[in-house]
Design an enzyme around this catalytic site. Sequence first.
Site, PDB file in Angstrom:
ATOM      1  N   ASN A  50      33.309  35.091   9.858  1.00  0.00           N
ATOM      2  CA  ASN A  50      34.504  34.349  10.244  1.00  0.00           C
ATOM      3  C   ASN A  50      34.482  32.935   9.675  1.00  0.00           C
ATOM      4  O   ASN A  50      35.497  32.417   9.236  1.00  0.00           O
ATOM      5  CB  ASN A  50      34.620  34.273  11.767  1.00  0.00           C
ATOM      6  CG  ASN A  50      35.786  33.421  12.217  1.00  0.00           C
ATOM      7  OD1 ASN A  50      36.938  33.848  12.161  1.00  0.00           O
ATOM      8  ND2 ASN A  50      35.508  32.196  12.657  1.00  0.00           N
ATOM      9  N   ASP A  81      35.823  40.348  -2.771  1.00  0.00           N
ATOM     10  CA  ASP A  81      34.881  40.836  -3.777  1.00  0.00           C
ATOM     11  C   ASP A  81      33.448  40.521  -3.385  1.00  0.00           C
ATOM     12  O   ASP A  81      32.554  41.383  -3.473  1.00  0.00           O
ATOM     13  CB  ASP A  81      35.195  40.214  -5.138  1.00  0.00           C
ATOM     14  CG  ASP A  81      36.415  40.824  -5.797  1.00  0.00           C
ATOM     15  OD1 ASP A  81      36.867  41.896  -5.340  1.00  0.00           O
ATOM     16  OD2 ASP A  81      36.936  40.226  -6.765  1.00  0.00           O
ATOM     17  N   ASP A 119      30.054  39.416  14.275  1.00  0.00           N
ATOM     18  CA  ASP A 119      30.199  38.283  15.178  1.00  0.00           C
ATOM     19  C   ASP A 119      31.662  37.837  15.255  1.00  0.00           C
ATOM     20  O   ASP A 119      32.387  37.843  14.250  1.00  0.00           O
ATOM     21  CB  ASP A 119      29.337  37.126  14.658  1.00  0.00           C
ATOM     22  CG  ASP A 119      29.404  35.901  15.532  1.00  0.00           C
ATOM     23  OD1 ASP A 119      28.939  35.976  16.683  1.00  0.00           O
ATOM     24  OD2 ASP A 119      29.929  34.870  15.055  1.00  0.00           O
ATOM     25  N   GLU A 161      31.821  42.231  18.201  1.00  0.00           N
ATOM     26  CA  GLU A 161      31.786  41.380  19.377  1.00  0.00           C
ATOM     27  C   GLU A 161      33.219  40.905  19.657  1.00  0.00           C
ATOM     28  O   GLU A 161      33.631  39.839  19.200  1.00  0.00           O
ATOM     29  CB  GLU A 161      30.861  40.181  19.163  1.00  0.00           C
ATOM     30  CG  GLU A 161      30.757  39.292  20.402  1.00  0.00           C
ATOM     31  CD  GLU A 161      30.558  37.816  20.069  1.00  0.00           C
ATOM     32  OE1 GLU A 161      30.035  37.090  20.928  1.00  0.00           O
ATOM     33  OE2 GLU A 161      30.947  37.384  18.964  1.00  0.00           O
TER      34      GLU A 161
END
Length: 457
Positions: A151, A214, A239, A263
């Site tokens: 993230n 990629d 996560d 999660e």
Amino acid sequence: MKRRDRFYLNLTLILSLGLLFSSCSKDEITELQPKVQSTEALNTKTTNNAGVLMQAFYWDVPSGGNWWNTIDSKVSSWSNAGFNAIWLPPASKAQNGKYSMGYDPFDYYDFGQYNQMGSIETRFGSTTELQNLINSAHNEGLQVYADIVINHNSGGASENNPYTGTDTWTDFNPLSGLFDRNYNDFHPNDIETSDLGAFGGFPDLCHKKTHVQDWLWNKSNSVAKYYKNVMNFDGWRFDYVKGFNPWVVKEWNASVGGFSVGELWDGDVNYLNWWANEANSSVFDFACYYAMNDAFDGNDLTKLNNNMMWKQNATKAVTFVTNHDTDEIWNKILAYSYILTHEGYPCIFYRDYEEWLDKAKMNNLIWIHNNLASGSTSILYSDNDEYIARRNGWNSSGLIIYINSSNNFQERWIETNWSSSTIKDYTGNSSWEPVTQSGKWVKIQAPPHGYTIWSTK
């Protein structure tokens, strides 16, 4: 005289009445004993007991680069206990170098071999020690799951960002020479202002960018394929999946396969199930976690009747009692007796197993899970203090779990799947070995603040 003492003094009398009870009909029994709830199966699917997952770390494990060696020394005993996989913390170099728990990733290809972010080794050790651990786990028949943090990133240099009009810490040039990135690869950019959520003020990766896709999963030496083919990880724990769309996990999984779990920190069962189906992934059963907290710490076992991910989609539910982020449930052994006898893929927290709870009891529950807990689930009875459920069996005879949170021994008549069969408590908490009636009914018991688990001998 204590209730338990009176109970055992009367045991001989109870057994002597066995023939009388065996001649009673089901209706006669339920007139004398409280009726059980409907035994309709909650989930028509049956699950194959693949084992038990070990979360092989906790927050702020000892620094100094020895954690991989610590885990390496335990994989043999974990395999013997019945675990089938271990989940490791984020393994690559992060911004805080040797002090980081890995959730601030910088170089996805540095597992402790490059001198950057203030150290060569990670908090957990060197690349060689990680590879030795993975090899040892595989030799013991254990899979190894990597914690994947995609993230956000951290540790980039400052650069002028035309999309914000300010300087941002988005210039990443890792020493591995792989997956360099700049402001174009983060939010905001020329195609997207933001996605579902940023975390902690860290630069937020844009998964719609071709360069990011990629390097994360498409290229032959992408992060996903490097973890799979070079480091030999078998699966993935993603996560903070609330921060990006589930298609990202789906694309990753399509690229490299392997087990995956997200999660998704949310108690909404419908949201959990939607995400799992969209991502083609398992998900942690936070709905079960919250229900157990209310049930075991709130002294109301009827909360175990709540809807949970394992009841809605058992094959994609990873159940847990605590983890490195949250530790709210205090009646842990009762909670573990619940997840290790019910559907879903149970995950055990390192400190619960190695430090805080009775390991013999945990090993007993793991054995029961792997050998007896199969088939659909039927809730037989619940009130504030008592909960009884039946696993209906698939490739084994199934079981009955009786949880008692009261201060006294409890007994109850229940309907089993076994006719005229001797059963016993596989936990050793009761010495009874009753014989089920021809109508499959039998009386079982559970100790105060404890549990029993019954099956055929």
